[in-house]
Design a protein around this motif. Structure first.
Motif: not given
Length: 222
Positions: A86-102
């Motif tokens: 399950r994915t509990r967290a999902f954040v887009l980098d404010v400086a680069n929307e293609k850089h995402i942490l899940a």
């Protein structure tokens, strides 16, 4: 007399505090009308605008219905595939929307640089820790700093709704999410057994309004 009474009452309401005691609310009548006026009145005039209900209904009719939104917005899975749970967290980098942490509950932390076409595990957290919340420091000059809170409070086991997955506190990255280190102040040292509150968490955030200090807040077990 009724008109004079209402005008005088209006004057009192405009100068009154917005706090209405709960016991007055329970009494209804005048107290309830006073409360409704405080909630709905235009702050400039102290009066409820004429025709405001009709304007509200007209606005609501222009809003799209749920079925219209679904039909016009197709969705597709972007991973990570068959590894994270399950994915509990999902954040887009404010400086680069293609850089995402899940953050996943059983596969640790994943990173993508191409908007989800490919994913890789972050280094330093370990594959066995559930990541439940991620926060980026969005202040100028600090956007390479990230925080990840570990440990899931509910829902780990398909057969046990109250089961939880232990984490080991907060991890921090200063290279835009590539490498992570455990914060000693939250590290239990015994991730296999429950020994402190930081091992189960719900939310972590940065106070980006404070320019002079790195302020982080989190909600954990207890």
């Amino acid at each position: 007399m009724a008109a004079i009474f209402f005008l005088n009452k209006n004057k009192v309401i405009q100068n009154a505090e917005v706090q209405i005691p709960s016991e007055a609310m329970a009494e209804g009548g005048d107290a309830r009308r006073a409360w409704d006026l405080l909630r709905l009145a235009d702050p400039t005039t102290g009066k409820i605008p004429d025709g405001i209900r009709n304007a509200e209904l007209a606005f609501a009719k222009k809003m799209p219905h749920a079925d219209e939104m679904r039909s016009g917005s197709p969705w597709e899975s972007r991973g990570p595939w068959n590894v994270g749970g399950r994915t509990r967290a999902f954040v887009l980098d404010v400086a680069n929307e293609k850089h995402i942490l899940a953050g996943s509950v059983s596969g640790s932390l994943f990173i993508t640089d191409d908007a989800g076409a490919t994913w890789r595990n972050a280094k330093g957290i370990g594959n066995n820790l559930g990541v439940t919340s991620i926060a980026q420091d969005t202040r100028v000059g600090k956007q390479n700093i990230w925080y990840a809170l570990t440990g899931e409070g509910t829902g780990t086991s398909a057969s046990g709704g109250g089961a939880f997955f232990l984490g080991d506190g907060v991890f921090k990255s200063i290279d835009n999410g590539e490498n992570w280190v455990s914060l000693a102040s939250t590290n239990s040292g015994t991730a296999s057994t429950f020994s402190q509150l930081y091992q189960v968490g719900w939310r972590i955030v940065c106070d980006n309004s404070n320019a002079n200090a790195d302020v982080v807040l989190m909600a954990t077990y207890g």
